[in-house]
Scaffold this motif. Structure first.
Motif, PDB file in Angstrom:
ATOM      1  N   VAL A  74       9.075  61.595  71.718  1.00  0.00           N
ATOM      2  CA  VAL A  74       9.496  61.008  70.177  1.00  0.00           C
ATOM      3  C   VAL A  74       9.817  61.925  69.468  1.00  0.00           C
ATOM      4  N   PHE A  75       9.980  63.581  70.198  1.00  0.00           N
ATOM      5  CA  PHE A  75      10.723  64.208  69.300  1.00  0.00           C
ATOM      6  C   PHE A  75      12.203  64.834  69.383  1.00  0.00           C
ATOM      7  N   HIS A  76      12.515  64.882  71.536  1.00  0.00           N
ATOM      8  CA  HIS A  76      13.486  64.207  72.151  1.00  0.00           C
ATOM      9  C   HIS A  76      14.407  62.934  71.645  1.00  0.00           C
ATOM     10  N   ASN A  77      13.597  62.153  71.826  1.00  0.00           N
ATOM     11  CA  ASN A  77      14.871  60.843  70.828  1.00  0.00           C
ATOM     12  C   ASN A  77      15.341  61.425  69.452  1.00  0.00           C
ATOM     13  N   GLU A  78      13.921  61.488  68.826  1.00  0.00           N
ATOM     14  CA  GLU A  78      14.565  61.839  67.826  1.00  0.00           C
ATOM     15  C   GLU A  78      15.517  62.844  67.385  1.00  0.00           C
ATOM     16  N   VAL A  79      15.856  63.724  67.346  1.00  0.00           N
ATOM     17  CA  VAL A  79      17.470  64.726  67.673  1.00  0.00           C
ATOM     18  C   VAL A  79      18.380  64.757  68.341  1.00  0.00           C
ATOM     19  N   LYS A  80      18.544  63.199  68.917  1.00  0.00           N
ATOM     20  CA  LYS A  80      18.985  62.729  69.640  1.00  0.00           C
ATOM     21  C   LYS A  80      19.950  61.714  68.623  1.00  0.00           C
ATOM     22  N   THR A  81      19.253  60.796  68.226  1.00  0.00           N
ATOM     23  CA  THR A  81      19.483  60.345  66.999  1.00  0.00           C
ATOM     24  C   THR A  81      20.176  61.674  65.802  1.00  0.00           C
ATOM     25  N   ARG A  82      18.975  62.071  65.190  1.00  0.00           N
ATOM     26  CA  ARG A  82      19.787  62.759  64.060  1.00  0.00           C
ATOM     27  C   ARG A  82      20.621  63.796  64.650  1.00  0.00           C
ATOM     28  N   PHE A  83      21.145  64.266  65.902  1.00  0.00           N
ATOM     29  CA  PHE A  83      21.862  65.057  65.944  1.00  0.00           C
ATOM     30  C   PHE A  83      23.758  64.162  66.611  1.00  0.00           C
ATOM     31  N   ALA A  84      23.218  62.922  66.814  1.00  0.00           N
ATOM     32  CA  ALA A  84      23.978  62.536  67.852  1.00  0.00           C
ATOM     33  C   ALA A  84      24.338  62.231  69.416  1.00  0.00           C
ATOM     34  N   MET A  85      23.626  63.333  69.389  1.00  0.00           N
ATOM     35  CA  MET A  85      23.623  63.336  71.082  1.00  0.00           C
ATOM     36  C   MET A  85      23.016  62.914  72.499  1.00  0.00           C
ATOM     37  N   HIS A  86      24.150  62.283  73.334  1.00  0.00           N
ATOM     38  CA  HIS A  86      24.026  62.083  74.541  1.00  0.00           C
ATOM     39  C   HIS A  86      24.008  62.381  75.377  1.00  0.00           C
ATOM     40  N   ASP A  87      23.830  61.656  76.774  1.00  0.00           N
ATOM     41  CA  ASP A  87      23.548  62.261  78.070  1.00  0.00           C
ATOM     42  C   ASP A  87      25.022  62.233  78.987  1.00  0.00           C
ATOM     43  N   SER A  88      25.134  63.443  79.235  1.00  0.00           N
ATOM     44  CA  SER A  88      26.392  63.226  79.513  1.00  0.00           C
ATOM     45  C   SER A  88      26.243  63.779  81.067  1.00  0.00           C
ATOM     46  N   ILE A  89      27.513  63.458  82.016  1.00  0.00           N
ATOM     47  CA  ILE A  89      28.178  63.263  83.365  1.00  0.00           C
ATOM     48  C   ILE A  89      29.075  65.058  83.340  1.00  0.00           C
ATOM     49  N   VAL A  90      28.802  65.527  84.129  1.00  0.00           N
ATOM     50  CA  VAL A  90      29.638  66.689  84.261  1.00  0.00           C
ATOM     51  C   VAL A  90      30.666  66.622  85.159  1.00  0.00           C
ATOM     52  N   VAL A  91      31.940  66.431  84.720  1.00  0.00           N
ATOM     53  CA  VAL A  91      32.621  66.564  86.287  1.00  0.00           C
ATOM     54  C   VAL A  91      33.821  67.442  86.373  1.00  0.00           C
ATOM     55  N   GLY A  92      33.546  68.364  86.666  1.00  0.00           N
ATOM     56  CA  GLY A  92      34.619  69.710  86.961  1.00  0.00           C
ATOM     57  C   GLY A  92      35.122  69.886  88.190  1.00  0.00           C
ATOM     58  N   ILE A  93      36.875  70.423  88.023  1.00  0.00           N
ATOM     59  CA  ILE A  93      37.818  70.821  88.991  1.00  0.00           C
ATOM     60  C   ILE A  93      37.564  71.873  89.617  1.00  0.00           C
ATOM     61  N   VAL A  94      37.769  73.154  90.898  1.00  0.00           N
ATOM     62  CA  VAL A  94      37.332  74.236  90.437  1.00  0.00           C
ATOM     63  C   VAL A  94      39.200  74.406  91.744  1.00  0.00           C
ATOM     64  N   ASP A  95      39.908  75.446  91.696  1.00  0.00           N
ATOM     65  CA  ASP A  95      41.487  75.482  92.167  1.00  0.00           C
ATOM     66  C   ASP A  95      40.746  77.599  92.553  1.00  0.00           C
ATOM     67  N   THR A  96      40.127  77.546  93.918  1.00  0.00           N
ATOM     68  CA  THR A  96      40.375  79.003  94.159  1.00  0.00           C
ATOM     69  C   THR A  96      41.545  79.906  95.148  1.00  0.00           C
ATOM     70  N   LYS A  97      42.208  78.295  95.116  1.00  0.00           N
ATOM     71  CA  LYS A  97      43.475  78.780  96.512  1.00  0.00           C
ATOM     72  C   LYS A  97      44.931  79.597  95.499  1.00  0.00           C
ATOM     73  N   THR A  98      44.971  79.296  94.340  1.00  0.00           N
ATOM     74  CA  THR A  98      46.206  79.727  94.012  1.00  0.00           C
ATOM     75  C   THR A  98      46.125  80.815  92.648  1.00  0.00           C
ATOM     76  N   GLU A  99      46.706  82.025  92.961  1.00  0.00           N
ATOM     77  CA  GLU A  99      46.328  83.193  91.619  1.00  0.00           C
ATOM     78  C   GLU A  99      46.249  82.254  90.192  1.00  0.00           C
ATOM     79  N   ASN A 100      46.110  81.571  89.927  1.00  0.00           N
ATOM     80  CA  ASN A 100      46.401  80.985  88.206  1.00  0.00           C
ATOM     81  C   ASN A 100      44.853  80.394  88.383  1.00  0.00           C
ATOM     82  N   GLY A 101      44.228  79.523  89.009  1.00  0.00           N
ATOM     83  CA  GLY A 101      43.432  78.597  89.254  1.00  0.00           C
ATOM     84  C   GLY A 101      43.413  77.473  88.870  1.00  0.00           C
ATOM     85  N   VAL A 102      42.399  76.696  87.766  1.00  0.00           N
ATOM     86  CA  VAL A 102      43.054  75.384  87.529  1.00  0.00           C
ATOM     87  C   VAL A 102      44.050  75.495  86.691  1.00  0.00           C
ATOM     88  N   PHE A 103      44.701  76.647  85.578  1.00  0.00           N
ATOM     89  CA  PHE A 103      45.563  77.081  84.751  1.00  0.00           C
ATOM     90  C   PHE A 103      47.478  77.009  85.988  1.00  0.00           C
TER      91      PHE A 103
END
Length: 863
Positions: A74-103
């Protein structure tokens, strides 16, 4: 008095058992005479309940391991409402092939394009999506002023522009290790979603867009919502594969035992009907299929054929050519009725005990498997006699040929006889050996570690598991928990505020304020009242009215300022200290809070240098930084960290592990901090977040499983004493059960296997099925001894057909679960391995330790 009650109870149970045997005898007789009626009724039930299966609803949300009314949920759901939090999917990009990485222009362009495509997906909370292209760069415009501009409003055209973006990000601690890695090799996109049940579909759309890219960087998708939803999709597929494979395995085993396809069709019909009716009932009653209830079919399939195998084994042993078929069937079922009834009841009690746990999906699983076992018993004693009574002579002659030749079933018989000889020859060594194993197992149980993590439900090479590993190596963590601090300093009501020294001439005005402002949040009432007082002061008022209005204005401003607890530098300093303490522990990858927002803005308002990355020294200065922050492109981000009345604030913890043990250590660490630095007056601390909820339901599950195991153990023991009308035989019946449970859980502790949800539930199956073999063995041994009055001859008979039937059943159940070993989902593999082990060990203990103990204690056992 107690002895009289026990004697009366025993007499009542004996009479009840005799009445049930008489009813069963009449029922079996009816079934042999009217088999077509039995077929029709069973077919009707199967069709009606199977028709409910298309309405299936899958649920793999660990939150549902807690009841909807549980305080933590109950408190967890109340916190999500109170702070406008949402469940999130994390999408990541990794580039170790270049010196500057993802930049690099190529990688940053891909990030920009993928972000734009994600923003167009239905179900994504676009306003809260976090990506390099959707956040602000916060910098100093000139002394005392601040500038907010998009970090990447368009993809960079060259490497210099890419490096400039990296430099901007390095100045913002809020984004470092969250959106970009410190080494510059990885970047992340946080995709908040409206409904976590749509996470798999949204993730699939993101994957499709990623597949269109031509860059060389590696992309990953993870996060608890998508892991849980993807598990549901794969679980549904697994259900459709494992149950038929289990059925096929059992069919092959039965054919190996009996070499008679018409004969083994009967137990297969019993198993299939039991599974279809039970699953149909579960779905038809509106229950969702959770990770536990998805295993009902694979649990029931092998268990449902156990009684049928006993009937087939004894029938094949007793029936002789020329004998009356129906009489043999009635004799066999009548002979086995009591042990079959009690094994079914004890097995169901083991599963019904799961209803004592406070975990709703486990309760449902226990209720329906327990009911399914009883249903299988009823179907067995009705359908099996009906089916056998209609078998033709050719099939029966073939059965006799197989069962009494040197091939087929007698191979199992040879194994059973060998075990009997071994048990009687080395009885003392066996008892000592099992005692040593038992002692080691007890020690092993003390080493058990309680732990679970939904991401670990996938194999190590699964894309979700790989993504989880890679992204948590590059970032502060993809697992979330929230520390919530709340102040109990509340504003007095407007009625009390306006009542102080009020002139009579302002009574109507004050009443109008109360009417106009009622129904709004208290802080908003005060804000509006301040504006209304200012307006009133500009009108014509008397000196007395002006004094009252000015005094009320001062009181309201002071009260409002004090109520905004988390604009206080002292409280923000406490938050900052807690964050530093957690960071130093190494258990938390990073934490973000209101204090971080204030420090960044304060730095840019002052010199823009690191020395001013600090909290202001007054509430007014804090308020000024927050007011400035709200002029950014994402002003609502502030309300993820603090409520508009500033009475609650949230610290977002990022962790690289979602294991319960790690989360429990973080909780203990916060408790340790509060011991050293007690919470400020009128402030309380609470927890929310998925990682925290997992700890809560795990703790509930362990406590609940222990209660259910102890309760069911006592019930089964009492049932054994009453069944055999003997305390000695009751203790003997519990020996295989006790040794098997202790050995299995001791082994889990010794090898370091985490005690997770599937392992916890196995205790019910161990409890229910480990005693089944003992019941059949002891019941038959006692009957045989009455006939032979000789121990040696008794065990010679016991290690013929009875031990053969027990061995067959152990193999059927153990091997019936082996299809789970090939599942792509770890919980199914765990269940497959341990269930096969449980059945093998409990049968082995029954056939080795019981004859050894009974022989050594023959004067007590057979007095």
């Amino acid at each position: 008095m107690l002895a009289r009650i026990l004697r009366y109870t025993l007499q009542l149970l004996v009479k009840l058992n005799e009445n049930m045997k008489n009813i069963a005898k009449k029922l079996v007789h009816f079934c042999t005479q009217k088999p077509k009626i039995v077929y029709a009724v069973l077919l009707l039930l199967a069709v009606v309940f199977t028709a409910q299966i298309p309405r299936i609803k899958i649920d793999t949300d660990p939150e549902n391991m807690l009841s909807a009314e549980h305080p933590a949920r109950v408190f967890h759901n109340e916190v999500k409402t109170r702070f406008a939090m949402h469940d999130s999917i994390v999408v990541g990009i990794v580039d170790t092939k270049t010196e500057n990485g993802v930049f690099t222009p190529a990688s940053l362009t891909d990030i920009y394009d993928i972000t734009e495509s994600i923003l167009s997906i239905d179900g994504v909370v676009s306003a809260d999506l976090m990506s390099i292209s959707t956040v602000d760069n916060i910098s100093q415009s000139e002394s005392g002023t601040i500038r907010f501009e998009w970090m990447m409003d368009k993809p960079p055209s060259n490497l210099d522009e890419s490096k400039k973006i990296r430099n901007y990000l390095e100045r913002l601690p809020l984004l470092q290790d969250t959106l970009v890695s410190q080494n510059g090799k990885a970047a992340a996109i946080y995709v908040p979603i409206k409904d976590k049940n749509e996470s798999y579909n949204i993730a699939e759309q993101i994957r499709a867009n990623i597949n269109k890219l031509e860059g060389s960087a590696d992309w990953y998708i993870t996060g608890l919502p998508v892991a849980e939803d993807q598990f549901g999709v794969e679980m549904f597929i697994q259900m459709g594969i494992s149950a038929p494979l289990a059925g096929l395995t059992i069919f092959i085993l039965l054919f190996f035992f009996f070499r008679n396809i018409p004969l083994i069709i009967a137990p297969m019909v019993v198993a299939m009907a039991t599974v279809m009716i039970t699953m149909g009932a579960l779905i038809g009653m509106g229950y969702t299929v959770h990770i536990m209830s998805s295993m009902i079919a694979i649990f029931l399939m092998p268990i449902a054929v156990v009684d049928s195998v006993h009937i087939l084994s004894e029938f094949s042993d007793r029936h002789k050519p020329g004998a009356d078929l129906k009489e043999t069937i009635e004799e066999v079922v009548g002979h086995l009725f009591t042990p079959m009834l009690y094994t079914s009841v004890t097995s169901s009690v083991g599963f019904y005990s799961l209803m004592l746990t406070p975990i709703p999906p486990v309760q449902i699983f226990g209720a329906f498997v327990g009911s399914g076992i009883l249903l299988a018993f009823v179907i067995t004693i009705t359908f099996m006699p009906s089916y056998l009574s209609r078998m033709n002579d050719a099939s029966l002659d073939k059965l006799q040929l197989v069962m009494h030749s040197s091939e087929g079933g007698s191979r199992i018989a040879k194994v059973a006889k060998f075990l009997g000889g071994f048990a009687l020859r080395f009885k003392a060594s066996l008892v000592i050996g099992f005692a040593i194993v038992f002692a080691i197992s007890v020690w092993g149980i003390t080493q058990i570690q309680i732990n679970d993590n939904p991401v670990r439900w996938f194999k190590q090479d699964h894309e979700i598991r790989v993504a989880d590993k890679v992204l948590n190596e590059n970032f502060a963590g993809t697992y979330d928990a929230y520390v919530v601090l709340s102040s109990s300093n509340t504003l007095m009501s407007l009625k009390d505020l306006l009542a102080t020294d009020k002139p009579a001439s302002l009574s109507d005005w004050a009443a109008e304020q109360l009417t106009q402002l009622s129904g709004q949040p208290m802080s908003e009432q005060y804000q509006q009242l301040l504006l209304n007082i200012d307006d009133k002061l500009f009108s014509e008022v008397s000196d007395a009215e002006a004094d009252y209005l000015n005094a009320t204005l001062v009181n309201a401003e002071s009260a409002l300022s004090q109520s905004k607890a988390f604009q206080s530098p002292e409280l923000l300093t406490y938050v900052e200290s807690l964050q530093d303490y957690l960071k130093a522990s190494g258990l938390v990858g990073k934490s973000n809070s209101l204090a971080d927002v204030v420090k960044v803005v304060n730095r840019e308002l002052r010199s823009g240098e690191e020395k001013d990355y600090a909290l202001p020294n007054s509430p007014q200065a804090v308020a000024q930084t927050l007011l400035q922050y709200q002029s950014s492109h994402r002003p609502n981000d502030l309300w993820h960290f603090v409520t508009p009345d500033y009475q609650s604030t949230l610290i977002w913890l990022q962790m690289t592990s979602g294991d319960n043990q790690d989360m429990s250590q973080v909780i203990a660490l916060v408790d340790e901090f509060m011991t050293q630095q007690p919470l400020p007056q009128n402030v309380q601390l609470d927890w929310a977040g998925k990682a925290y909820l997992n700890v809560v339901w795990q703790d509930n599950m362990v406590a609940g499983m222990l209660d259910s195991l102890v309760g069911a153990f006592v019930i089964v023991f009492i049932m054994m004493v009453l069944l055999f009308r003997s305390l000695v035989f009751g203790v003997l019946a519990m020996l295989p059960l006790t040794i098997t449970i202790t050995f299995i859980y001791g082994l889990i502790g010794i090898i370091g296997k985490d005690y997770d949800m599937p392992i916890a539930v196995l205790s019910a199956l161990t409890l229910g099925l480990s005693v089944d073999f003992a019941i059949h063995f002891l019941e038959r041994a006692r009957e045989v001894y009455k006939q032979t009055n000789d121990i040696k001859q008794t065990f010679t008979v016991m290690f013929d057909e009875p031990a053969t039937a027990i061995t067959r059943n152990a193999l059927v159940i153990a091997l019936g679960f082996t299809p789970l070993l090939f599942a792509p989902l770890v919980p199914y593999i765990t269940v497959g391995i341990f269930l096969a082990s449980i059945m093998a060990i409990s049968a082995l203990v029954t056939l080795l330790i019981l004859p050894a103990v009974m022989t050594m204690g023959k004067r007590i056992v057979f007095k």
